[in-house]
Design a protein around this motif. Structure first.
Motif, PDB file in Angstrom:
ATOM      1  N   LEU A 160      15.843   1.135  10.725  1.00 51.65           N
ATOM      2  CA  LEU A 160      15.799   2.546  10.154  1.00 51.65           C
ATOM      3  C   LEU A 160      14.339   2.982  10.113  1.00 51.65           C
ATOM      4  CD1 LEU A 160      17.482   4.617   8.399  1.00 51.65           C
ATOM      5  CD2 LEU A 160      16.426   3.653   6.247  1.00 51.65           C
ATOM      6  N   TYR A 161      14.077   4.254  10.737  1.00 50.09           N
ATOM      7  CA  TYR A 161      12.626   4.925  11.006  1.00 50.09           C
ATOM      8  C   TYR A 161      12.812   5.925   9.868  1.00 50.09           C
ATOM      9  CZ  TYR A 161      12.282   2.036  15.000  1.00 50.09           C
ATOM     10  OH  TYR A 161      12.087   1.002  15.937  1.00 50.09           O
ATOM     11  N   SER A 162      11.828   5.714   8.822  1.00 51.73           N
ATOM     12  CA  SER A 162      11.590   6.649   7.980  1.00 51.73           C
ATOM     13  C   SER A 162      10.243   7.282   8.044  1.00 51.73           C
ATOM     14  CB  SER A 162      11.485   6.033   6.612  1.00 51.73           C
ATOM     15  OG  SER A 162      12.790   5.319   6.249  1.00 51.73           O
ATOM     16  N   CYS A 163      10.208   8.569   7.760  1.00 49.57           N
ATOM     17  CA  CYS A 163       8.787   9.449   7.684  1.00 49.57           C
ATOM     18  C   CYS A 163       8.573   9.600   6.462  1.00 49.57           C
ATOM     19  CB  CYS A 163       9.344  10.658   8.547  1.00 49.57           C
ATOM     20  SG  CYS A 163       7.978  11.819   8.726  1.00 49.57           S
ATOM     21  N   ALA A 164       7.283   9.537   6.173  1.00 44.77           N
ATOM     22  CA  ALA A 164       6.674   9.859   4.664  1.00 44.77           C
ATOM     23  C   ALA A 164       5.426  10.338   4.847  1.00 44.77           C
ATOM     24  CB  ALA A 164       6.587   8.321   4.034  1.00 44.77           C
ATOM     25  N   VAL A 165       5.091  11.202   3.698  1.00 41.94           N
ATOM     26  CA  VAL A 165       4.105  12.058   3.809  1.00 41.94           C
ATOM     27  C   VAL A 165       2.811  11.336   2.853  1.00 41.94           C
ATOM     28  CG1 VAL A 165       2.889  14.256   2.694  1.00 41.94           C
ATOM     29  CG2 VAL A 165       5.425  14.191   3.639  1.00 41.94           C
ATOM     30  N   GLU A 166       1.425  11.534   3.279  1.00 39.29           N
ATOM     31  CA  GLU A 166       0.324  11.020   2.873  1.00 39.29           C
ATOM     32  C   GLU A 166      -0.608  12.098   2.887  1.00 39.29           C
ATOM     33  OE1 GLU A 166      -2.551   8.983   5.294  1.00 39.29           O
ATOM     34  OE2 GLU A 166      -3.834   9.326   3.715  1.00 39.29           O
ATOM     35  N   PRO A 167      -0.937  12.801   1.769  1.00 38.06           N
ATOM     36  CA  PRO A 167      -2.035  13.690   1.753  1.00 38.06           C
ATOM     37  C   PRO A 167      -3.280  13.192   2.035  1.00 38.06           C
ATOM     38  CG  PRO A 167      -0.789  14.015  -0.324  1.00 38.06           C
ATOM     39  CD  PRO A 167      -0.252  12.839   0.564  1.00 38.06           C
ATOM     40  N   SER A 168      -3.985  13.701   2.843  1.00 36.20           N
ATOM     41  CA  SER A 168      -5.116  12.854   3.435  1.00 36.20           C
ATOM     42  C   SER A 168      -6.248  12.614   2.521  1.00 36.20           C
ATOM     43  CB  SER A 168      -5.939  13.739   4.482  1.00 36.20           C
ATOM     44  OG  SER A 168      -5.082  14.156   5.552  1.00 36.20           O
ATOM     45  N   GLY A 169      -6.821  11.481   2.431  1.00 28.15           N
ATOM     46  CA  GLY A 169      -7.634  10.793   1.629  1.00 28.15           C
ATOM     47  C   GLY A 169      -6.941  10.217   0.571  1.00 28.15           C
ATOM     48  N   THR A 170      -5.582  10.076   0.263  1.00 32.13           N
ATOM     49  CA  THR A 170      -5.024   9.318  -1.056  1.00 32.13           C
ATOM     50  C   THR A 170      -4.423   7.993  -0.442  1.00 32.13           C
ATOM     51  OG1 THR A 170      -2.715  10.271  -0.539  1.00 32.13           O
ATOM     52  CG2 THR A 170      -4.059  11.717  -1.755  1.00 32.13           C
ATOM     53  N   TYR A 171      -4.295   7.805   0.724  1.00 34.06           N
ATOM     54  CA  TYR A 171      -4.088   6.471   1.107  1.00 34.06           C
ATOM     55  C   TYR A 171      -2.652   5.663   0.819  1.00 34.06           C
ATOM     56  CZ  TYR A 171      -8.981   6.560   2.568  1.00 34.06           C
ATOM     57  OH  TYR A 171     -10.122   6.797   2.863  1.00 34.06           O
ATOM     58  N   TYR A 172      -1.809   6.722   0.410  1.00 35.34           N
ATOM     59  CA  TYR A 172      -0.544   6.134  -0.135  1.00 35.34           C
ATOM     60  C   TYR A 172       0.495   7.001   0.155  1.00 35.34           C
ATOM     61  CZ  TYR A 172      -0.378   8.629  -4.560  1.00 35.34           C
ATOM     62  OH  TYR A 172      -0.509   9.760  -5.671  1.00 35.34           O
ATOM     63  N   LEU A 173       1.859   6.792   0.301  1.00 34.27           N
ATOM     64  CA  LEU A 173       2.807   7.525   0.695  1.00 34.27           C
ATOM     65  C   LEU A 173       3.640   8.034  -0.486  1.00 34.27           C
ATOM     66  CD1 LEU A 173       4.184   5.198   3.557  1.00 34.27           C
ATOM     67  CD2 LEU A 173       2.534   7.250   3.847  1.00 34.27           C
ATOM     68  N   HIS A 174       3.593   9.551  -0.430  1.00 33.82           N
ATOM     69  CA  HIS A 174       3.867  10.196  -1.673  1.00 33.82           C
ATOM     70  C   HIS A 174       5.429  10.478  -1.609  1.00 33.82           C
ATOM     71  CE1 HIS A 174       0.013  12.052  -3.207  1.00 33.82           C
ATOM     72  NE2 HIS A 174      -0.197  10.854  -2.341  1.00 33.82           N
ATOM     73  N   GLN A 175       5.928  10.765  -0.615  1.00 31.41           N
ATOM     74  CA  GLN A 175       7.537  11.413  -0.621  1.00 31.41           C
ATOM     75  C   GLN A 175       7.877  10.751   0.743  1.00 31.41           C
ATOM     76  OE1 GLN A 175       8.859  12.847  -3.009  1.00 31.41           O
ATOM     77  NE2 GLN A 175      10.882  12.925  -2.110  1.00 31.41           N
TER      78      GLN A 175
END
Lengths: 123, 110
Positions: free
Chosen positions: A97-112
């Motif tokens: 399962l290939y999932s895509c996730a958002v990281e606002p730059s500089g936060t270093y974690y996957l938000h959504q």
């Protein structure tokens, strides 16, 4: 509300390639990365999470896992904010399962995270 | 290649506290300051519960806390509840500007 939308499931034969798309919407992030994470089917955590790569939809900057160097291409359509992950020379080990996730730059974690796209490699 | 080692499973009774460790096996993780933890229930997408070692995102219960000692990061869940039963993964930024996930830990509430 941030939403991450991905393309659907794919079935491919060994040696073929696959291209999956992803787009984040409903956000106000000025600069961000879209990451790809894969998880092989089966009972976790034996089938754990593997970081595949990331791309900035605005700048096109990419990061690719060492294990996939040479077989993975990350591209984007800057006009729509859609990104694409393409894996070449598929083997059964790429079934996941290939999932895509958002990281606002500089936060270093996957938000959504997106809903995931199951890629099955089978002869 | 970087690797983060976690125990395969941890269990506890309701109300107890448990701690999950995440140990880096190489210095590729650099300062090890950008460690995040993800909770994943079966059939669901992972959800971040801790970022940058000790910070909790808005909306995450304060029963979740993070810490670090050297190249071992830890996630502690206090006041264990049935809904905490899930898989937990640590993730770290690396000097190559990439990321690596831990091996994963299955938490069981007895």
């Amino acid at each position: 509300q941030v939403q991450v939308l991905q393309s659907g499931a794919e079935v491919k034969k060994p040696g073929a390639s696959v291209k999956v798309s992803c787009k984040a919407s409903g956000h106000t992030f000025v600069n961000y990365f879209l990451h790809w994470v894969r998880q092989a089917p089966g009972q976790a955590p034996g089938q754990g999470l593997e970081w595949v790569g990331a791309i900035n939809p605005n700048t096109g900057t990419t990061r690719i896992a060492q294990s996939l160097q040479g077989r993975l291409s990350l591209t984007r359509d800057a006009s729509t904010g859609t990104v694409y992950m393409e894996i070449f020379s598929l083997t059964s080990a790429d079934t996941a399962l290939y999932s895509c996730a958002v990281e606002p730059s500089g936060t270093y974690y996957l938000h959504q995270w997106g809903q995931g796209a199951l890629v099955t490699v089978s002869s | 290649q970087s690797a983060l080692t976690q125990p395969a499973s941890v269990s506890g009774s309701p109300g107890q506290s448990i701690t999950i460790s995440c140990t880096a096996t190489s210095s590729d993780v650099g300062t090890f300051n950008h460690v995040s933890w993800y909770q994943q229930h079966p059939g669901q997408a992972p959800k971040v519960v801790i970022y940058d070692v000790t910070y909790r995102p808005s909306g995450v219960s304060d029963r979740f806390s993070g810490s670090k000692s050297g190249y071992t990061a830890s996630l502690t869940i206090s006041g264990l509840q049935a809904d905490d039963e899930a898989d937990y993964y640590c993730k770290s930024y690396t000097v190559a500007k990439n990321y690596v996930f831990g091996t994963g830990t299955m938490v069981t509430v007895l």
